[in-house]
Design a protein around this motif. Structure first.
Motif, PDB file in Angstrom:
ATOM      1  N   GLY A  68       0.949  -1.324  -0.039  1.00 21.57           N
ATOM      2  CA  GLY A  68       0.016  -0.050   0.221  1.00 21.57           C
ATOM      3  C   GLY A  68       0.704   1.193   0.096  1.00 21.57           C
ATOM      4  O   GLY A  68       2.112   1.334   0.694  1.00 21.57           O
ATOM      5  N   ARG A  69       0.593   2.293  -0.633  1.00 19.34           N
ATOM      6  CA  ARG A  69       1.318   3.364  -0.855  1.00 19.34           C
ATOM      7  C   ARG A  69       1.383   4.108   0.500  1.00 19.34           C
ATOM      8  O   ARG A  69       2.578   4.655   1.002  1.00 19.34           O
ATOM      9  CB  ARG A  69       0.472   4.482  -1.890  1.00 19.34           C
ATOM     10  CG  ARG A  69       0.820   5.903  -1.787  1.00 19.34           C
ATOM     11  CD  ARG A  69       2.402   6.117  -2.476  1.00 19.34           C
ATOM     12  NE  ARG A  69       2.619   7.488  -2.303  1.00 19.34           N
ATOM     13  CZ  ARG A  69       3.208   8.231  -1.224  1.00 19.34           C
ATOM     14  NH1 ARG A  69       3.360   7.500  -0.223  1.00 19.34           N
ATOM     15  NH2 ARG A  69       3.541   9.300  -1.163  1.00 19.34           N
ATOM     16  N   GLY A  70       0.336   3.981   1.297  1.00 22.29           N
ATOM     17  CA  GLY A  70       0.310   4.614   2.643  1.00 22.29           C
ATOM     18  C   GLY A  70       1.485   4.168   3.657  1.00 22.29           C
ATOM     19  O   GLY A  70       2.129   4.756   4.299  1.00 22.29           O
ATOM     20  N   TRP A  71       1.112   2.710   3.696  1.00 14.37           N
ATOM     21  CA  TRP A  71       1.822   2.030   4.614  1.00 14.37           C
ATOM     22  C   TRP A  71       3.205   1.954   4.166  1.00 14.37           C
ATOM     23  O   TRP A  71       4.435   2.093   5.023  1.00 14.37           O
ATOM     24  CB  TRP A  71       1.424   0.823   5.195  1.00 14.37           C
ATOM     25  CG  TRP A  71       0.320   0.577   5.750  1.00 14.37           C
ATOM     26  CD1 TRP A  71      -0.538   1.751   6.157  1.00 14.37           C
ATOM     27  CD2 TRP A  71      -0.480  -0.737   6.093  1.00 14.37           C
ATOM     28  NE1 TRP A  71      -1.671   1.358   6.939  1.00 14.37           N
ATOM     29  CE2 TRP A  71      -1.739  -0.170   6.909  1.00 14.37           C
ATOM     30  CE3 TRP A  71      -0.475  -1.898   5.742  1.00 14.37           C
ATOM     31  CZ2 TRP A  71      -2.678  -1.191   7.258  1.00 14.37           C
ATOM     32  CZ3 TRP A  71      -1.366  -2.771   6.220  1.00 14.37           C
ATOM     33  CH2 TRP A  71      -2.477  -2.495   6.926  1.00 14.37           C
ATOM     34  N   ASP A 181      -3.426   3.331   2.071  1.00 10.40           N
ATOM     35  CA  ASP A 181      -3.507   3.811   0.484  1.00 10.40           C
ATOM     36  C   ASP A 181      -3.014   5.164   0.152  1.00 10.40           C
ATOM     37  O   ASP A 181      -2.666   5.763   1.167  1.00 10.40           O
ATOM     38  CB  ASP A 181      -4.882   3.365   0.036  1.00 10.40           C
ATOM     39  CG  ASP A 181      -5.846   4.284   0.776  1.00 10.40           C
ATOM     40  OD1 ASP A 181      -5.610   5.069   1.442  1.00 10.40           O
ATOM     41  OD2 ASP A 181      -7.273   4.090   0.327  1.00 10.40           O
ATOM     42  N   PRO A 182      -3.384   5.726  -1.015  1.00 10.18           N
ATOM     43  CA  PRO A 182      -2.953   6.949  -1.258  1.00 10.18           C
ATOM     44  C   PRO A 182      -3.649   8.271  -0.452  1.00 10.18           C
ATOM     45  O   PRO A 182      -3.198   9.391  -0.463  1.00 10.18           O
ATOM     46  CB  PRO A 182      -3.248   7.366  -2.942  1.00 10.18           C
ATOM     47  CG  PRO A 182      -3.080   5.955  -3.461  1.00 10.18           C
ATOM     48  CD  PRO A 182      -3.663   5.015  -2.299  1.00 10.18           C
ATOM     49  N   PHE A 183      -4.646   7.879   0.327  1.00 12.37           N
ATOM     50  CA  PHE A 183      -5.329   8.812   1.066  1.00 12.37           C
ATOM     51  C   PHE A 183      -4.204   9.472   2.268  1.00 12.37           C
ATOM     52  O   PHE A 183      -4.591  10.278   2.827  1.00 12.37           O
ATOM     53  CB  PHE A 183      -6.575   8.170   1.736  1.00 12.37           C
ATOM     54  CG  PHE A 183      -7.179   9.046   2.717  1.00 12.37           C
ATOM     55  CD1 PHE A 183      -8.050  10.256   2.185  1.00 12.37           C
ATOM     56  CD2 PHE A 183      -7.116   9.091   4.105  1.00 12.37           C
ATOM     57  CE1 PHE A 183      -8.736  11.078   2.964  1.00 12.37           C
ATOM     58  CE2 PHE A 183      -7.846  10.152   4.884  1.00 12.37           C
ATOM     59  CZ  PHE A 183      -8.684  11.067   4.369  1.00 12.37           C
ATOM     60  N   THR A 184      -3.217   8.673   2.415  1.00 12.42           N
ATOM     61  CA  THR A 184      -2.245   9.033   3.229  1.00 12.42           C
ATOM     62  C   THR A 184      -1.759  10.574   3.155  1.00 12.42           C
ATOM     63  O   THR A 184      -1.098  11.031   3.928  1.00 12.42           O
ATOM     64  CB  THR A 184      -0.788   8.002   3.244  1.00 12.42           C
ATOM     65  OG1 THR A 184       0.019   8.331   4.270  1.00 12.42           O
ATOM     66  CG2 THR A 184      -0.142   8.143   1.795  1.00 12.42           C
ATOM     67  N   VAL A 185      -1.676  11.114   1.921  1.00 13.53           N
ATOM     68  CA  VAL A 185      -1.140  12.131   1.459  1.00 13.53           C
ATOM     69  C   VAL A 185      -2.060  13.141   2.282  1.00 13.53           C
ATOM     70  O   VAL A 185      -1.556  14.318   2.650  1.00 13.53           O
ATOM     71  CB  VAL A 185      -1.263  12.397  -0.106  1.00 13.53           C
ATOM     72  CG1 VAL A 185      -0.850  13.916  -0.228  1.00 13.53           C
ATOM     73  CG2 VAL A 185      -0.488  11.497  -0.759  1.00 13.53           C
ATOM     74  N   LEU A 218     -14.227   7.707  -9.914  1.00 15.11           N
ATOM     75  CA  LEU A 218     -15.161   8.716  -9.208  1.00 15.11           C
ATOM     76  C   LEU A 218     -15.425   7.749  -7.590  1.00 15.11           C
ATOM     77  O   LEU A 218     -15.616   8.417  -6.697  1.00 15.11           O
ATOM     78  CB  LEU A 218     -16.346   8.771 -10.148  1.00 15.11           C
ATOM     79  CG  LEU A 218     -17.457   9.393  -9.293  1.00 15.11           C
ATOM     80  CD1 LEU A 218     -16.908  11.026  -9.309  1.00 15.11           C
ATOM     81  CD2 LEU A 218     -18.565   9.551 -10.152  1.00 15.11           C
ATOM     82  N   ALA A 219     -15.261   6.614  -7.800  1.00 20.83           N
ATOM     83  CA  ALA A 219     -15.799   5.512  -6.678  1.00 20.83           C
ATOM     84  C   ALA A 219     -14.621   6.003  -5.518  1.00 20.83           C
ATOM     85  O   ALA A 219     -14.941   6.258  -4.260  1.00 20.83           O
ATOM     86  CB  ALA A 219     -15.757   4.210  -6.980  1.00 20.83           C
ATOM     87  N   THR A 220     -13.336   5.898  -6.009  1.00 23.34           N
ATOM     88  CA  THR A 220     -12.408   6.200  -5.152  1.00 23.34           C
ATOM     89  C   THR A 220     -12.390   7.657  -4.461  1.00 23.34           C
ATOM     90  O   THR A 220     -12.090   7.999  -3.229  1.00 23.34           O
ATOM     91  CB  THR A 220     -10.933   6.084  -5.703  1.00 23.34           C
ATOM     92  OG1 THR A 220     -11.171   4.925  -6.516  1.00 23.34           O
ATOM     93  CG2 THR A 220      -9.522   5.854  -4.634  1.00 23.34           C
TER      94      THR A 220
END
Ligand SMILES: Nc1nc2c(ncn2[C@@H]2O[C@H](COP(=O)(O)OP(=O)(O)OP(=O)(O)O)[C@@H](O)[C@H]2O)c(=O)[nH]1
Ligand SMILES: [Mg+2]
Length: 239
Positions: A68-71, A181-185, A218-220
């Motif tokens: 995962g991008r976040g982890w 995931d990328p929400f980490t940003v 869009l869902a993401t």
């Protein structure tokens, strides 16, 4: 100040060699830490090969089961602090983020003017890739939403090309970052805002990945907007 450029990778074998070469040219003083989640395309093997002749290149190899991008970013920040970093730059490996902009991201950290510097597409001198009208609209809306819901003031709160001082990473307690995931940003910038850190922006020109399509559907996007709200309503992440 010891600078570490931290690059999460997943299937970036085609890009990593060129990126490392450009990094050494633009920021010769920096160490490069690639954080790979055992990419099926063997990105880490390519890195290991390069490491034989490159003492400034390092690899943090993670298990694919925790991918995962976040982890990956979280573990990369922790590793960079263990390596003694005074400043850490995070960036993508697909050459969308160009190393030539890094000195300008580091300057405000070195002078003590800022704790965090965002490579910004949406300020004078900055440039985004050419997106179709509906993508521009969604992106504008997402930025406005993040400003209202999370109080994120920067013009480009979703940019993943940023520099942090050691102090900033310690203050936001990187070890406890939750987003996989990328929400980490957004999660990281929210913590920076909550911690009262000085956040600046410096213009970057974003170049689209030459191959493949962007995965942000869009869902993401809707899921991220919901998570931003949960983050805002949840317990203080820095308590
Ligand atoms: N370690 C690790 N890195 C990842 C993972 N997912 C993405 N990355 C890396 O994170 C960076 C950003 O991912 P991208 O795939 O470029 O995301 P994007 O820019 O939104 O999408 P594109 O339009 O495909 O470029 C790249 O360097 C990826 O290789 C992951 O699960 N683990
Ligand atoms: Mg990309």
């Amino acid at each position: 100040m010891k600078t570490i450029v931290m690059v999460p990778t997943y299937n970036e074998r085609a890009n990593i060699g060129e990126l490392v070469k450009q990094l050494h040219k633009s920021v010769p003083q920096a160490q490069v830490l690639v954080v790979d989640d055992s990419s099926p395309d063997g990105t880490f093997e390519e890195v290991r090969k390069l490491m034989k002749k490159d003492k400034k290149l390092h690899l943090l190899l993670r298990d694919r089961s925790v991918k995962g991008r976040g982890w990956a970013g979280r573990d990369g920040f922790v590793k960079a602090l263990q390596m003694g970093a005074g400043a850490v730059v995070e960036m993508d490996a697909d050459l969308s983020h160009q190393p030539k902009f890094i000195p300008a991201l580091l300057a405000p950290l070195e002078s003590g003017k800022a704790d965090v510097v965002i490579g910004s597409r949406y300020m004078p001198g900055g440039k985004d890739m050419d997106r179709p009208f509906h993508r521009q609209w969604t992106s504008n809306f997402a930025r406005y939403y993040l400003k209202v819901v999370l109080g994120l003031k920067p013009k480009d709160p979703t940019s993943g090309f940023r520099a942090f001082s050691r102090r900033a990473l310690e203050k936001i307690k990187v070890r406890s970052l939750a987003a996989r995931d990328p929400f980490t940003v957004s999660e990281i910038l929210y913590r920076c805002t909550r911690a009262g850190l000085k956040v600046e922006e410096s213009p970057i020109e974003f170049v689209d990945r030459t191959r493949g399509e962007s995965k942000l559907g869009l869902a993401t996007l809707l899921k991220y907007l919901g998570r931003a709200l949960l983050l805002r309503l949840g317990p203080d992440p820095l308590a």
